[in-house]
Design a protein around this motif. Structure first.
Motif, PDB file in Angstrom:
ATOM      1  N   THR A   1      49.658  96.451 -19.601  1.00 25.84           N
ATOM      2  CA  THR A   1      49.057  95.132 -19.388  1.00 25.84           C
ATOM      3  C   THR A   1      50.072  94.182 -18.752  1.00 25.84           C
ATOM      4  O   THR A   1      49.775  93.490 -17.778  1.00 25.84           O
ATOM      5  CB  THR A   1      48.556  94.541 -20.721  1.00 25.84           C
ATOM      6  OG1 THR A   1      47.353  95.204 -21.096  1.00 25.84           O
ATOM      7  CG2 THR A   1      48.269  93.052 -20.614  1.00 25.84           C
TER       8      THR A   1
ATOM      9  N   ARG B   1      34.291  96.806 -21.994  1.00 26.62           N
ATOM     10  CA  ARG B   1      34.792  95.425 -21.952  1.00 26.62           C
ATOM     11  C   ARG B   1      34.051  94.510 -22.919  1.00 26.62           C
ATOM     12  O   ARG B   1      34.588  93.508 -23.377  1.00 26.62           O
ATOM     13  CB  ARG B   1      34.699  94.905 -20.515  1.00 26.62           C
ATOM     14  CG  ARG B   1      35.635  93.752 -20.225  1.00 26.62           C
ATOM     15  CD  ARG B   1      35.637  93.418 -18.751  1.00 26.62           C
ATOM     16  NE  ARG B   1      34.323  93.137 -18.240  1.00 26.62           N
ATOM     17  CZ  ARG B   1      33.871  93.531 -17.041  1.00 26.62           C
ATOM     18  NH1 ARG B   1      34.634  94.208 -16.235  1.00 26.62           N
ATOM     19  NH2 ARG B   1      32.648  93.238 -16.653  1.00 26.62           N
TER      20      ARG B   1
ATOM     21  N   ASP C   1      46.212 101.948 -10.459  1.00 27.38           N
ATOM     22  CA  ASP C   1      46.255 101.732 -11.919  1.00 27.38           C
ATOM     23  C   ASP C   1      46.646 103.032 -12.620  1.00 27.38           C
ATOM     24  O   ASP C   1      47.483 103.044 -13.523  1.00 27.38           O
ATOM     25  CB  ASP C   1      44.873 101.333 -12.473  1.00 27.38           C
ATOM     26  CG  ASP C   1      44.447  99.920 -12.096  1.00 27.38           C
ATOM     27  OD1 ASP C   1      45.284  99.155 -11.608  1.00 27.38           O
ATOM     28  OD2 ASP C   1      43.256  99.599 -12.320  1.00 27.38           O
TER      29      ASP C   1
ATOM     30  N   ALA D   1      38.422  96.671 -15.363  1.00 27.65           N
ATOM     31  CA  ALA D   1      39.463  95.683 -15.620  1.00 27.65           C
ATOM     32  C   ALA D   1      39.499  94.603 -14.537  1.00 27.65           C
ATOM     33  O   ALA D   1      39.863  93.460 -14.798  1.00 27.65           O
ATOM     34  CB  ALA D   1      40.821  96.368 -15.716  1.00 27.65           C
ATOM     35  N   HIS D   2      39.137  94.963 -13.318  1.00 31.60           N
ATOM     36  CA  HIS D   2      39.298  94.012 -12.196  1.00 31.60           C
ATOM     37  C   HIS D   2      38.358  94.371 -11.053  1.00 31.60           C
ATOM     38  O   HIS D   2      38.780  95.017 -10.088  1.00 31.60           O
ATOM     39  CB  HIS D   2      40.750  94.024 -11.683  1.00 31.60           C
ATOM     40  CG  HIS D   2      41.291  95.399 -11.440  1.00 31.60           C
ATOM     41  ND1 HIS D   2      41.004  96.097 -10.297  1.00 31.60           N
ATOM     42  CD2 HIS D   2      42.046  96.214 -12.191  1.00 31.60           C
ATOM     43  CE1 HIS D   2      41.586  97.284 -10.371  1.00 31.60           C
ATOM     44  NE2 HIS D   2      42.219  97.388 -11.521  1.00 31.60           N
TER      45      HIS D   2
ATOM     46  N   TYR E   1      44.522  94.069 -20.709  1.00 33.08           N
ATOM     47  CA  TYR E   1      43.739  95.248 -20.358  1.00 33.08           C
ATOM     48  C   TYR E   1      43.676  96.256 -21.507  1.00 33.08           C
ATOM     49  O   TYR E   1      43.047  97.293 -21.367  1.00 33.08           O
ATOM     50  CB  TYR E   1      44.362  95.952 -19.139  1.00 33.08           C
ATOM     51  CG  TYR E   1      44.237  95.185 -17.834  1.00 33.08           C
ATOM     52  CD1 TYR E   1      43.249  94.216 -17.656  1.00 33.08           C
ATOM     53  CD2 TYR E   1      45.089  95.443 -16.767  1.00 33.08           C
ATOM     54  CE1 TYR E   1      43.132  93.517 -16.467  1.00 33.08           C
ATOM     55  CE2 TYR E   1      44.975  94.753 -15.564  1.00 33.08           C
ATOM     56  CZ  TYR E   1      43.999  93.786 -15.425  1.00 33.08           C
ATOM     57  OH  TYR E   1      43.881  93.106 -14.237  1.00 33.08           O
ATOM     58  N   HIS E   2      44.367  95.929 -22.606  1.00 27.51           N
ATOM     59  CA  HIS E   2      44.400  96.906 -23.705  1.00 27.51           C
ATOM     60  C   HIS E   2      44.052  96.251 -25.036  1.00 27.51           C
ATOM     61  O   HIS E   2      44.065  95.022 -25.162  1.00 27.51           O
ATOM     62  CB  HIS E   2      45.798  97.515 -23.817  1.00 27.51           C
ATOM     63  CG  HIS E   2      46.784  96.567 -24.442  1.00 27.51           C
ATOM     64  ND1 HIS E   2      47.299  95.486 -23.766  1.00 27.51           N
ATOM     65  CD2 HIS E   2      47.325  96.518 -25.697  1.00 27.51           C
ATOM     66  CE1 HIS E   2      48.111  94.816 -24.557  1.00 27.51           C
ATOM     67  NE2 HIS E   2      48.146  95.417 -25.743  1.00 27.51           N
TER      68      HIS E   2
ATOM     69  N   SER F   1      42.289  89.579 -18.975  1.00 27.78           N
ATOM     70  CA  SER F   1      43.547  90.052 -19.568  1.00 27.78           C
ATOM     71  C   SER F   1      43.476  89.816 -21.072  1.00 27.78           C
ATOM     72  O   SER F   1      42.827  88.861 -21.486  1.00 27.78           O
ATOM     73  CB  SER F   1      44.759  89.335 -18.968  1.00 27.78           C
ATOM     74  OG  SER F   1      44.855  88.027 -19.468  1.00 27.78           O
TER      75      SER F   1
ATOM     76  N   ASP G   1      46.892  93.090 -10.374  1.00 31.53           N
ATOM     77  CA  ASP G   1      45.442  93.180 -10.163  1.00 31.53           C
ATOM     78  C   ASP G   1      44.826  91.792  -9.951  1.00 31.53           C
ATOM     79  O   ASP G   1      43.878  91.638  -9.184  1.00 31.53           O
ATOM     80  CB  ASP G   1      44.787  93.922 -11.335  1.00 31.53           C
ATOM     81  CG  ASP G   1      45.064  95.430 -11.272  1.00 31.53           C
ATOM     82  OD1 ASP G   1      45.248  95.939 -10.146  1.00 31.53           O
ATOM     83  OD2 ASP G   1      45.104  96.081 -12.323  1.00 31.53           O
TER      84      ASP G   1
ATOM     85  N   MET H   1      40.772 100.341 -16.925  1.00 28.64           N
ATOM     86  CA  MET H   1      41.333 100.476 -15.569  1.00 28.64           C
ATOM     87  C   MET H   1      40.210 100.441 -14.528  1.00 28.64           C
ATOM     88  O   MET H   1      39.038 100.627 -14.877  1.00 28.64           O
ATOM     89  CB  MET H   1      42.094 101.801 -15.435  1.00 28.64           C
ATOM     90  CG  MET H   1      43.329 101.871 -16.293  1.00 28.64           C
ATOM     91  SD  MET H   1      44.302 103.338 -15.909  1.00 28.64           S
ATOM     92  CE  MET H   1      44.933 103.713 -17.532  1.00 28.64           C
TER      93      MET H   1
ATOM     94  N   VAL I   1      48.629  93.339 -14.970  1.00 26.36           N
ATOM     95  CA  VAL I   1      47.742  92.174 -14.825  1.00 26.36           C
ATOM     96  C   VAL I   1      48.113  91.296 -13.620  1.00 26.36           C
ATOM     97  O   VAL I   1      47.241  90.970 -12.806  1.00 26.36           O
ATOM     98  CB  VAL I   1      47.672  91.353 -16.143  1.00 26.36           C
ATOM     99  CG1 VAL I   1      47.070  89.974 -15.912  1.00 26.36           C
ATOM    100  CG2 VAL I   1      46.870  92.117 -17.196  1.00 26.36           C
TER     101      VAL I   1
END
Ligand code: FAD
Length: 468
Positions: free
Chosen positions: A348, A176, A325, A308-309, A295-296, A293, A355, A304, A352
């Motif tokens: 995404t 991330r 996911d 991501a969350h 995610y890609h 956001s 999540d 994932m 998004v």
């Protein structure tokens, strides 16, 4: 072309992180025939003497089970889980009252985190096209080339390239970090004021010390304790409390005083010695909620699970959402013929809102679990919702049921919940107005048929009537 894409299984997928979501994801990509390389910073937990994890056990529900089923792992995991059919609320005076999770036959499962992780790693390893690389800590990666730099246990650095990087490296994701350097990447993180600490409740006379098929809760408004059963007949108790309260307790006497005041029924079950020992063994752990956001990034990288969350654990959905996911990504892969340039943005777009919705719901439950369950109105509404669900199963579905026992998209579950609340509250107001109108009508009729009664006399009669 898409068909060429589909047959091009020489593509290398690097799954970074071999925790719960990474290990499952490795199975998903391997099942599709890609060359999978999983990189995990820790040593192989199947050989490690001590496994340091986040929580000892966790609640597995429908979404997680569906995701496991897709790679043939559901039965293996479920057979080692312990069904929890209801919450068991422990009042301060020691009385216990169950609140069922759903209809008869609906339950969540308490599963052992370390065992689940080990089983998933072994399942991934069974694919000849999947390779697990332990002791590989991702330091950095390049958006331009897709090259990743890993730190090995001997201090050496290794560069590895992949066609797709799948970031499953948890709440403090190294993947991330690269996203954060990009323009138009949204990110927020919130540490809640509460921390958590785990204590073990041993078996009593070779059996569970409390009823095993429940998630036990001691709600105490600003803090709470919960307990989930384990296969070895122990319970793992988790105390959630503001850090400042944890810090106030500094001596063995203070911790016993605290338990005596708030969880007296748990003392003989956990044991005084264990409480005094475990409370000071490790400091309370922090809990963070992360939303971001997209995610890609292009067709190169996707995140994932907690990467991501990360969500606070109060809906028991962090892992379940992470597992889902993998399933959703797989569904999108199927839909778009494994063409990453289309699949990643679509993933995404689809994922998004869901999540983010579960992150919000988990925050909401953070309050509900420790305080609302003490309120009569809350209990009344739970029973009313369940009753309405019983008589109109397709119209009124309790939020918890949608989240835990179905694959209704999280954001749709929230929307529907708001709509249902509006309808039920209107219904309740109408009932209130109708009964007031009815009461007034009866009172007027009564007064007209007894013209000699004064208002005071009438009122005292109404008062008397209330008791029948
Ligand atoms: P993790 O489990 O954190 O795994 C990440 C992996 O990546 C780790 O193995 C780590 O070693 C590795 N890694 C990290 N950095 C690197 C790097 N730089 N290079 C290589 N590898 C790296 N969820 C539920 O569904 N139900 C529950 O009942 C529940 N209870 C919970 C209770 C508590 C107290 C907590 C804290 C969480 C709970 N959760 C629950 C949430 C659940 O634990 C997480 O959602 C889940 O672990 C996420 O899995 P993950 O694989 O994404 O991340």
């Amino acid at each position: 072309t898409p068909s060429e894409n589909r047959s091009d299984k020489r593509k290398v997928i690097a799954v970074v992180g071999g925790g719960l979501v990474g290990a499952l994801n490795a199975c998903y990509f391997a099942k599709r025939g890609f060359a999978v390389e999983l990189f995990e910073s820790r040593e192989d937990i199947r050989q490690a003497k001590v496994v340091r994890g986040r929580s000892i056990n966790l609640a597995l529900s429908h979404r997680g089970r569906q995701a496991l089923k897709h790679v043939g792992m559901e039965e293996t995991i479920v057979s080692k889980g312990i069904p929890m059919r209801a919450r068991m609320i422990h009042a301060l005076n020691g009385t216990r009252s169950p609140i069922p999770y759903g209809k008869k036959g609906q339950y969540i499962l308490s599963v052992d985190r370390a065992n689940l992780n080990k089983e998933l790693l072994t399942a991934a390893e069974h694919y000849p096209n999947a390779k697990l690389n332990f002791g590989h800590k991702l330091l950095d990666w390049s958006i331009e080339s897709g090259a990743m730099t890993f730190l090995r246990p001997d201090g050496a650095k290794e560069q590895i390239k992949a066609d797709l990087i799948v970031g499953c490296d948890g709440a403090f994701s190294a993947i991330r970090k690269q996203f954060l350097r990009q323009s138009r990447f949204n990110y927020s993180q919130t540490y809640i004021p509460h921390g958590y600490m785990e204590l073990t409740m041993p078996p009593h006379n070779g059996d569970f010390a409390m009823e095993p098929n429940y998630l036990h809760i001691w709600p105490r408004n600003t803090f709470m304790m919960i307990a989930l059963p384990n296969q070895d007949k122990t319970f793992t108790c988790t105390l959630f409390m503001p850090f400042e309260d944890f810090e106030k307790i500094t001596t063995e006497e203070e911790v016993m005083g605290f338990f005596q005041t708030y969880f007296p029924d748990s003392i003989p079950l956990i044991g005084e010695v264990a409480i005094k020992r475990d409370y000071f063994r490790l400091p309370a752990q922090a809990m963070v909620s992360v939303k971001c956001s997209p995610y890609h990034m292009g067709d190169k990288c996707v995140m994932m699970g907690d990467a991501a969350h990360a969500v606070v654990p109060f809906y028991g959905q962090g892992m379940n959402a992470g597992f889902e996911d993998c399933l959703v990504f797989d569904e999108v892969m199927e839909q778009f013929n494994e063409d990453f340039s289309v699949v990643l943005p679509e993933y995404t777009r689809v994922r998004v809102p869901d999540d983010h919705a579960i992150a919000d719901l988990a925050m909401y439950n953070y309050v509900e679990m420790r305080s609302h369950v003490n309120s009569k109105w809350f209990l009344f509404r739970k029973y009313l919702d369940n009753f309405l669900h019983f008589i109109m199963p397709n119209t009124i579905i309790p939020l918890y049921t949608m989240v835990t026992f179905t694959r209704t998209r999280y954001h749709e579950a929230v929307k529907r919940w708001h709509w249902q609340n509006k309808v039920i509250n209107r219904g309740l107001s109408l009932c209130g107005v109708a009964s007031m109108a009815g009461g007034t009508y009866l009172a007027i009729r009564f007064a007209l048929s007894h013209p000699s009664l004064t208002v005071d006399q009438l009122w005292s009669r109404v008062h008397t009537l209330r008791w029948y």
